[in-house]
Design an enzyme around this catalytic site. Structure first.
Site, PDB file in Angstrom:
ATOM      1  N   ASP A  45       1.047  -1.077  -0.029  1.00  0.00           N
ATOM      2  CA  ASP A  45      -0.009   0.114  -0.036  1.00  0.00           C
ATOM      3  C   ASP A  45       0.830   1.148   0.043  1.00  0.00           C
ATOM      4  O   ASP A  45       2.213   0.890   0.280  1.00  0.00           O
ATOM      5  CB  ASP A  45      -0.872  -0.143   1.151  1.00  0.00           C
ATOM      6  CG  ASP A  45      -2.437   0.735   1.063  1.00  0.00           C
ATOM      7  OD1 ASP A  45      -2.242   1.952   0.549  1.00  0.00           O
ATOM      8  OD2 ASP A  45      -3.282   0.136   1.366  1.00  0.00           O
ATOM      9  N   GLY A  86      -6.733   0.816  -5.289  1.00  0.00           N
ATOM     10  CA  GLY A  86      -7.213   1.751  -6.219  1.00  0.00           C
ATOM     11  C   GLY A  86      -8.352   2.793  -5.768  1.00  0.00           C
ATOM     12  O   GLY A  86      -8.513   2.879  -4.501  1.00  0.00           O
ATOM     13  N   SER A 124     -16.454  -4.434  -8.800  1.00  0.00           N
ATOM     14  CA  SER A 124     -17.463  -3.910  -7.901  1.00  0.00           C
ATOM     15  C   SER A 124     -18.892  -4.299  -8.503  1.00  0.00           C
ATOM     16  O   SER A 124     -18.887  -4.309  -9.825  1.00  0.00           O
ATOM     17  CB  SER A 124     -17.253  -2.606  -7.839  1.00  0.00           C
ATOM     18  OG  SER A 124     -18.214  -1.785  -7.241  1.00  0.00           O
ATOM     19  N   HIS A 126     -20.796  -1.947  -8.963  1.00  0.00           N
ATOM     20  CA  HIS A 126     -21.230  -0.728  -9.657  1.00  0.00           C
ATOM     21  C   HIS A 126     -20.636  -0.901 -11.149  1.00  0.00           C
ATOM     22  O   HIS A 126     -21.227   0.124 -12.134  1.00  0.00           O
ATOM     23  CB  HIS A 126     -20.576   0.445  -8.967  1.00  0.00           C
ATOM     24  CG  HIS A 126     -21.312   0.645  -7.957  1.00  0.00           C
ATOM     25  ND1 HIS A 126     -22.318   1.301  -7.648  1.00  0.00           N
ATOM     26  CD2 HIS A 126     -20.674   0.746  -6.404  1.00  0.00           C
ATOM     27  CE1 HIS A 126     -22.503   1.867  -6.438  1.00  0.00           C
ATOM     28  NE2 HIS A 126     -21.587   1.176  -5.404  1.00  0.00           N
ATOM     29  N   TYR A 153     -16.425   5.550 -11.593  1.00  0.00           N
ATOM     30  CA  TYR A 153     -15.825   4.221 -10.881  1.00  0.00           C
ATOM     31  C   TYR A 153     -16.270   3.050 -11.408  1.00  0.00           C
ATOM     32  O   TYR A 153     -15.452   2.074 -11.574  1.00  0.00           O
ATOM     33  CB  TYR A 153     -16.261   4.558  -9.440  1.00  0.00           C
ATOM     34  CG  TYR A 153     -16.011   3.292  -8.603  1.00  0.00           C
ATOM     35  CD1 TYR A 153     -14.767   3.070  -8.181  1.00  0.00           C
ATOM     36  CD2 TYR A 153     -17.012   2.458  -8.147  1.00  0.00           C
ATOM     37  CE1 TYR A 153     -14.616   1.995  -7.342  1.00  0.00           C
ATOM     38  CE2 TYR A 153     -16.707   1.365  -7.397  1.00  0.00           C
ATOM     39  CZ  TYR A 153     -15.621   1.043  -6.877  1.00  0.00           C
ATOM     40  OH  TYR A 153     -15.469  -0.008  -6.153  1.00  0.00           O
ATOM     41  N   LYS A 157     -13.901  -0.201 -13.339  1.00  0.00           N
ATOM     42  CA  LYS A 157     -13.822  -1.601 -12.897  1.00  0.00           C
ATOM     43  C   LYS A 157     -14.287  -2.664 -14.259  1.00  0.00           C
ATOM     44  O   LYS A 157     -13.622  -3.601 -14.435  1.00  0.00           O
ATOM     45  CB  LYS A 157     -14.939  -1.958 -11.740  1.00  0.00           C
ATOM     46  CG  LYS A 157     -14.671  -1.058 -10.370  1.00  0.00           C
ATOM     47  CD  LYS A 157     -13.370  -1.583 -10.178  1.00  0.00           C
ATOM     48  CE  LYS A 157     -13.117  -1.230  -8.672  1.00  0.00           C
ATOM     49  NZ  LYS A 157     -11.698  -1.607  -8.001  1.00  0.00           N
ATOM     50  N   ARG A 191     -30.274  -1.881   1.476  1.00  0.00           N
ATOM     51  CA  ARG A 191     -29.468  -2.468   0.175  1.00  0.00           C
ATOM     52  C   ARG A 191     -28.524  -3.560   0.475  1.00  0.00           C
ATOM     53  O   ARG A 191     -28.399  -4.798  -0.319  1.00  0.00           O
ATOM     54  CB  ARG A 191     -28.647  -1.580  -0.762  1.00  0.00           C
ATOM     55  CG  ARG A 191     -29.408  -0.292  -1.267  1.00  0.00           C
ATOM     56  CD  ARG A 191     -28.345   0.506  -1.975  1.00  0.00           C
ATOM     57  NE  ARG A 191     -28.099  -0.055  -3.444  1.00  0.00           N
ATOM     58  CZ  ARG A 191     -26.670  -0.226  -3.602  1.00  0.00           C
ATOM     59  NH1 ARG A 191     -25.681   0.429  -2.647  1.00  0.00           N
ATOM     60  NH2 ARG A 191     -26.474  -0.892  -4.624  1.00  0.00           N
TER      61      ARG A 191
END
Length: 285
Positions: A45, A86, A124, A126, A153, A157, A191
């Protein structure tokens, strides 16, 4: 690149795994659950993980995933890479392009150059944010449906997934893309009744991705065995992932606070990306 600690275990490591983004939220949940005798975890990291994440027998590298030379060095002698690093939410197009697309390319290219045959990529939900409840077959929305991103975003992905497919096809690497739901300690929103990934199930999923024999390129949902899920678990089960946890244990408390969920008509619930579908592109979070 800076190495801030070395291997401290007395037993020689028989398996070496590089985890990028180890200081992030997902890394904090995953790293302690992957630690075991005979396994060396290299944690990479740009900042050092919190002490609670670290255990005996880990190596810490401070580097950027966009530094190809540093990443290639980090991948040497590694058996597999778990790529969590990321941009973690919507941001400017430049930021998601640099961190999530160029960063993922660097990780895959570094793994290839170092001879690492397996990479697990954190994607993700998303990436498929505009799919709606009710559009799925009886077994649930398949993990490999074409991308319908809800944001820059989410688009990044999808781009990362396609890079994984490219490296799998071009170089014969095993690349598994995990479209992660809500990976957190406990469900905290309606959710999550469909999307939650418990910390223990997250570790079970990564272990399955690491152990599956010759998977090639795969895509799986990163979710638990939630009663109200509308996503397929078949792809994960094909890899040996059998989740045990269920967000339903928190349903009564969530419903008492927020009301009964309506996945059929509530726009925050019936689109996979939820409210992200309505956020203007590039709006930082």
């Amino acid at each position: 690149m800076t190495r801030t600690s070395g291997h401290r275990g007395g037993e020689a490591a028989s398996e070496r795994i590089l985890i990028t983004g180890a200081a992030g939220r997902a890394g904090a949940l995953l790293v302690p659950r992957l630690a075991r005798p005979g396994r060396l975890l290299t944690l990479l990291d740009q900042r050092r993980p919190e002490p609670a994440v670290l255990a005996d027998g880990e190596d810490v590298l401070l580097a950027s995933i966009t530094d190809l030379e540093a990443m290639t060095h980090a991948c040497r002698g590694v058996d597999a890479v778990v790529h969590l690093a990321g941009q973690a939410w919507e941001a400017s197009f430049g930021d998601v392009l640099r961190l999530n697309v160029e960063g993922t390319r660097c990780v895959l290219e570094a793994a290839h150059r170092a001879g690492v045959s397996r990479v697990v990529l954190a994607s993700s939900h998303h990436a498929a944010g505009f799919y709606r409840y009710g559009q799925h077959p009886p077994g649930g929305l398949p993990a490999g449906v074409p991308g319908r991103p809800d944001s820059y975003y989410g688009w990044s992905k999808v781009a990362g997934e396609s890079l994984g497919q490219l490296y799998a096809d071009e170089h014969g690497m095993d690349v598994i893309c995990v479209r992660i739901g809500g990976w957190r300690e406990a469900p905290h929103r309606l959710r999550d009744l469909a999307l939650w990934l418990s910390p223990d199930d997250g570790a079970r999923l990564v272990e399955a991705c690491l152990a599956a024999p010759s998977p090639g390129f795969r895509m799986v949902w990163g979710i638990s065995r939630n009663t109200r899920r509308w996503f397929s678990l078949a792809e994960g089960e094909a890899l040996g992932y059998y989740p045990k946890d269920d967000a339903e244990v928190c349903a009564a408390a969530l419903i008492a606070e927020h009301g009964e969920p309506d996945f059929a008509t509530d726009p925050h619930l019936n689109r996979l990306g939820g409210p992200m579908c309505d956020v203007p592109l590039g709006t930082p979070r």
